[in-house]
Design a protein around this motif. Sequence first.
Motif, PDB file in Angstrom:
ATOM      1  N   ALA A 181      31.738  95.977  21.604  1.00  0.00           N
ATOM      2  CA  ALA A 181      31.890  94.540  21.838  1.00  0.00           C
ATOM      3  C   ALA A 181      30.575  93.786  21.647  1.00  0.00           C
ATOM      4  O   ALA A 181      30.557  92.561  21.636  1.00  0.00           O
ATOM      5  CB  ALA A 181      32.422  94.298  23.248  1.00  0.00           C
ATOM      6  N   GLY A 182      29.474  94.530  21.514  1.00  0.00           N
ATOM      7  CA  GLY A 182      28.187  93.884  21.301  1.00  0.00           C
ATOM      8  C   GLY A 182      27.433  93.600  22.581  1.00  0.00           C
ATOM      9  O   GLY A 182      26.446  92.862  22.576  1.00  0.00           O
ATOM     10  N   LEU A 183      27.883  94.180  23.701  1.00  0.00           N
ATOM     11  CA  LEU A 183      27.245  93.894  24.991  1.00  0.00           C
ATOM     12  C   LEU A 183      26.155  94.907  25.336  1.00  0.00           C
ATOM     13  O   LEU A 183      25.430  94.734  26.306  1.00  0.00           O
ATOM     14  CB  LEU A 183      28.300  93.859  26.107  1.00  0.00           C
ATOM     15  CG  LEU A 183      29.377  92.785  25.916  1.00  0.00           C
ATOM     16  CD1 LEU A 183      30.535  92.995  26.882  1.00  0.00           C
ATOM     17  CD2 LEU A 183      28.787  91.399  26.102  1.00  0.00           C
ATOM     18  N   GLU A 184      26.084  96.008  24.567  1.00  0.00           N
ATOM     19  CA  GLU A 184      24.988  96.965  24.741  1.00  0.00           C
ATOM     20  C   GLU A 184      24.295  97.088  23.397  1.00  0.00           C
ATOM     21  O   GLU A 184      24.929  96.968  22.356  1.00  0.00           O
ATOM     22  CB  GLU A 184      25.501  98.359  25.132  1.00  0.00           C
ATOM     23  CG  GLU A 184      26.213  98.453  26.441  1.00  0.00           C
ATOM     24  CD  GLU A 184      25.288  98.454  27.644  1.00  0.00           C
ATOM     25  OE1 GLU A 184      24.052  98.574  27.454  1.00  0.00           O
ATOM     26  OE2 GLU A 184      25.811  98.331  28.762  1.00  0.00           O
ATOM     27  N   HIS A 185      23.006  97.369  23.445  1.00  0.00           N
ATOM     28  CA  HIS A 185      22.276  97.511  22.202  1.00  0.00           C
ATOM     29  C   HIS A 185      22.732  98.786  21.478  1.00  0.00           C
ATOM     30  O   HIS A 185      22.758  99.848  22.073  1.00  0.00           O
ATOM     31  CB  HIS A 185      20.782  97.573  22.482  1.00  0.00           C
ATOM     32  CG  HIS A 185      19.973  97.575  21.235  1.00  0.00           C
ATOM     33  ND1 HIS A 185      19.822  96.452  20.463  1.00  0.00           N
ATOM     34  CD2 HIS A 185      19.328  98.568  20.598  1.00  0.00           C
ATOM     35  CE1 HIS A 185      19.102  96.758  19.410  1.00  0.00           C
ATOM     36  NE2 HIS A 185      18.783  98.026  19.471  1.00  0.00           N
ATOM     37  N   SER A 244      29.095  80.629  22.911  1.00  0.00           N
ATOM     38  CA  SER A 244      27.661  80.882  22.851  1.00  0.00           C
ATOM     39  C   SER A 244      27.154  81.052  24.284  1.00  0.00           C
ATOM     40  O   SER A 244      27.829  80.647  25.223  1.00  0.00           O
ATOM     41  CB  SER A 244      26.961  79.702  22.192  1.00  0.00           C
ATOM     42  OG  SER A 244      27.018  78.589  23.066  1.00  0.00           O
ATOM     43  N   PRO A 245      25.967  81.677  24.460  1.00  0.00           N
ATOM     44  CA  PRO A 245      25.438  81.844  25.817  1.00  0.00           C
ATOM     45  C   PRO A 245      25.381  80.505  26.571  1.00  0.00           C
ATOM     46  O   PRO A 245      25.660  80.451  27.765  1.00  0.00           O
ATOM     47  CB  PRO A 245      24.041  82.403  25.574  1.00  0.00           C
ATOM     48  CG  PRO A 245      24.148  83.124  24.282  1.00  0.00           C
ATOM     49  CD  PRO A 245      25.131  82.339  23.460  1.00  0.00           C
ATOM     50  N   GLN A 282      29.528  87.125  20.501  1.00  0.00           N
ATOM     51  CA  GLN A 282      30.393  85.965  20.219  1.00  0.00           C
ATOM     52  C   GLN A 282      30.800  85.880  18.756  1.00  0.00           C
ATOM     53  O   GLN A 282      31.683  85.115  18.400  1.00  0.00           O
ATOM     54  CB  GLN A 282      29.729  84.665  20.693  1.00  0.00           C
ATOM     55  CG  GLN A 282      28.439  84.288  20.011  1.00  0.00           C
ATOM     56  CD  GLN A 282      27.225  84.826  20.751  1.00  0.00           C
ATOM     57  OE1 GLN A 282      27.281  85.881  21.364  1.00  0.00           O
ATOM     58  NE2 GLN A 282      26.110  84.115  20.693  1.00  0.00           N
ATOM     59  N   ARG A 283      30.144  86.686  17.886  1.00  0.00           N
ATOM     60  CA  ARG A 283      30.508  86.611  16.472  1.00  0.00           C
ATOM     61  C   ARG A 283      31.280  87.843  16.005  1.00  0.00           C
ATOM     62  O   ARG A 283      31.549  88.001  14.821  1.00  0.00           O
ATOM     63  CB  ARG A 283      29.256  86.378  15.630  1.00  0.00           C
ATOM     64  CG  ARG A 283      28.659  84.992  15.936  1.00  0.00           C
ATOM     65  CD  ARG A 283      27.549  84.593  15.023  1.00  0.00           C
ATOM     66  NE  ARG A 283      27.824  84.854  13.635  1.00  0.00           N
ATOM     67  CZ  ARG A 283      26.868  85.133  12.740  1.00  0.00           C
ATOM     68  NH1 ARG A 283      25.618  85.190  13.128  1.00  0.00           N
ATOM     69  NH2 ARG A 283      27.182  85.349  11.485  1.00  0.00           N
ATOM     70  N   ARG A 284      31.619  88.730  16.945  1.00  0.00           N
ATOM     71  CA  ARG A 284      32.446  89.886  16.575  1.00  0.00           C
ATOM     72  C   ARG A 284      33.896  89.543  16.884  1.00  0.00           C
ATOM     73  O   ARG A 284      34.187  88.991  17.942  1.00  0.00           O
ATOM     74  CB  ARG A 284      32.063  91.109  17.423  1.00  0.00           C
ATOM     75  CG  ARG A 284      30.616  91.467  17.249  1.00  0.00           C
ATOM     76  CD  ARG A 284      30.287  92.750  17.977  1.00  0.00           C
ATOM     77  NE  ARG A 284      28.868  93.033  17.790  1.00  0.00           N
ATOM     78  CZ  ARG A 284      28.320  94.227  17.861  1.00  0.00           C
ATOM     79  NH1 ARG A 284      29.072  95.271  18.129  1.00  0.00           N
ATOM     80  NH2 ARG A 284      27.037  94.398  17.671  1.00  0.00           N
ATOM     81  N   VAL A 293      32.495  88.488  29.228  1.00  0.00           N
ATOM     82  CA  VAL A 293      33.825  88.283  28.648  1.00  0.00           C
ATOM     83  C   VAL A 293      33.849  86.960  27.878  1.00  0.00           C
ATOM     84  O   VAL A 293      34.388  86.887  26.772  1.00  0.00           O
ATOM     85  CB  VAL A 293      34.902  88.305  29.746  1.00  0.00           C
ATOM     86  CG1 VAL A 293      36.215  87.779  29.220  1.00  0.00           C
ATOM     87  CG2 VAL A 293      35.091  89.715  30.271  1.00  0.00           C
ATOM     88  N   ALA A 294      33.227  85.935  28.445  1.00  0.00           N
ATOM     89  CA  ALA A 294      33.184  84.637  27.769  1.00  0.00           C
ATOM     90  C   ALA A 294      32.491  84.769  26.416  1.00  0.00           C
ATOM     91  O   ALA A 294      32.912  84.170  25.430  1.00  0.00           O
ATOM     92  CB  ALA A 294      32.483  83.613  28.647  1.00  0.00           C
ATOM     93  N   LEU A 295      31.443  85.588  26.367  1.00  0.00           N
ATOM     94  CA  LEU A 295      30.754  85.825  25.089  1.00  0.00           C
ATOM     95  C   LEU A 295      31.709  86.456  24.088  1.00  0.00           C
ATOM     96  O   LEU A 295      31.804  86.024  22.939  1.00  0.00           O
ATOM     97  CB  LEU A 295      29.567  86.772  25.290  1.00  0.00           C
ATOM     98  CG  LEU A 295      28.255  86.199  25.813  1.00  0.00           C
ATOM     99  CD1 LEU A 295      27.240  87.316  25.960  1.00  0.00           C
ATOM    100  CD2 LEU A 295      27.720  85.138  24.871  1.00  0.00           C
TER     101      LEU A 295
END
Lengths: 349, 255
Positions: A41-45, B163-164, A57-59, B156-158
């Motif tokens: 999901a892009g939340l971890e590096h 955007s942040p 947010q762009r995935r 989750v909002a992301l």
Amino acid sequence: MRIQCQIKRPLVLTIDLEVQGFTVLLGPSGSGKTTLLRAIAGLEHSQCIPFGNLPPQRRSVGYLPQGYGLFPHLRAWQNVAFALRASRQNRKKLALEQLARVGLDGFADQFPATLSGGQQQRVALARALARQPKLLLLDEPTSSLDRLIRDTVITELASLIHEFQIPTLAVSHDPQIAASADRVAVLADGKIAQQGTAEKMFTEPATIQIARLVGFQNFVSGQIEKSSNDHLVVRVGETFLRTGTNMGARAHDPVMVAIRAEDIRVTDRDITDKPPLNTFRTEIAGLRPEGSKIRLWVEHPLSLEILVPRRQIKEAPLSVGCPLTLTIDPRDSWVLPTQDHSDGNALGR
Amino acid sequence: MIWQRRTIYLIGSLGLAFLILPFFGLISATNWHEFHLVSGDLQALMNSLAFTGCAMLVVMLLGTPVAFWMARHEFRGKNIAEFLVLAPLLTPPLAMGILLASLYGPYGWIGQTLGFESLSNTPAAFVLAQVYGSCPYYIVTARAAFEAVPKELEEVALTLGKSPWQCFISVTLPLARLGLAAGLGLAWVRALGEFGIVLIIAYYPQGMPVKLWVNLQDVGLRAVYPLLWVFFLVAMPIPLLLGFISRRGRSIKVL
């Protein structure tokens, strides 16, 4: 969709995973299941194909964390509308349509706290799907549901996923949810230990650890006595056990025979002079009622855990020391190699 | 068990009575026959309200990012940063006033660098004094409010394409609003009542606390009580109102 991921922190994972339809990734707690979902999901590096280094947010990925992450200050429809890009009136209309698709038309104005666990999950699903993602990620989708409704929710979830036709990856430690999946994969030691169709994974696990995760409770250690095209005979102490075949098993190989607790048949009838195949006379060493079922333990000639429907042994006197007859269908046992260094406790219960 | 509960009840009531005793003193000490404001009191009231309003704006704009930063990010030297936030609070007001005077006052290096002579005794100095006096209270409360918002919801909002910044506006702020309002209410009371710092750097224009002091010196007690009443009537309702507004619609239970 093929997902390849390299993760360094918080733990090292090298993942190559095929997601088709409803795919469930099983793994013991702490194996990095949640980390993998967060990375996708892009939340971890991480380095992930196909999403590369894009920010979350762009995935085009829908992510449902454990507990679903609904916004408590927004009504059900506002939660769904959160991800929609449309004019004011259109947003509400689209959100209501989306809620209707998950069967929650009547609950649009409720706040998340007033919805049941299953309903919350469907709102979260509608919200994630509103953005038309290419992949849906579910973290322990059944963990916050109570036992009674869990099975229903799993079935509904699986049918919704098929209806929306979005590849879905759910991680769980619950074999029950894997049972309704199209594909199952197992995560162990930082990589995918095995993956395949649900049927194959449930009947032919590659290692003892995987067998445990897909619901095998009994592991009997023995040696192959005879190997033929359609069956094996395994010597366990003084007894012989006839089992299904496993390609590559040769005579004299030390093996583990995996048997599910619910696959062992129980009667209280005594055996005649010539016992039928895979039938053993034994006595109850321990027991525990579990609702409509009873869990039994026996020690001789095989050490086994058995889960039996109560009505199947209605007549039998059930207490420690009572005699019992067991039958194991050769097709219900699966032979595994003993070299499974990842799980040293496999031998004993 | 019953006597235990009664003892706690008794001690609690006594403590509470002790705390509110001075306010009853005010009722009995006020001379209700000669109850009127003296010249300049209304102006002081206006000054206090207007400048405290400005100060709250600055406190919010300055304090919110600091509070969010401290709540959400781990960084080297965070302990030191936490201490620095509290530094203006730990410094005695008079000392803080002197520090501000030597920074923003005549010959202060900021003035020399930025090309103004002195901020002393200007509305800007008044607001500055209030900001230093109240901002730490706001930051500490706001930080706790931000920490109480589950990080997962922002994430989750992301993943839902925000955007942040949009996450902050549409998820974090609404969920933290109760704590933020409490922090702002606290800061309002602190700023309105700020005396020590203001006295040093902004004796003029006079707000209510300094005017109370002037009235006491020039006229005596009878000129203090009416202004004190005004002070309470003005200082108290705003935090109460903030609390009320943020509690409305609080029927939304946080999961």
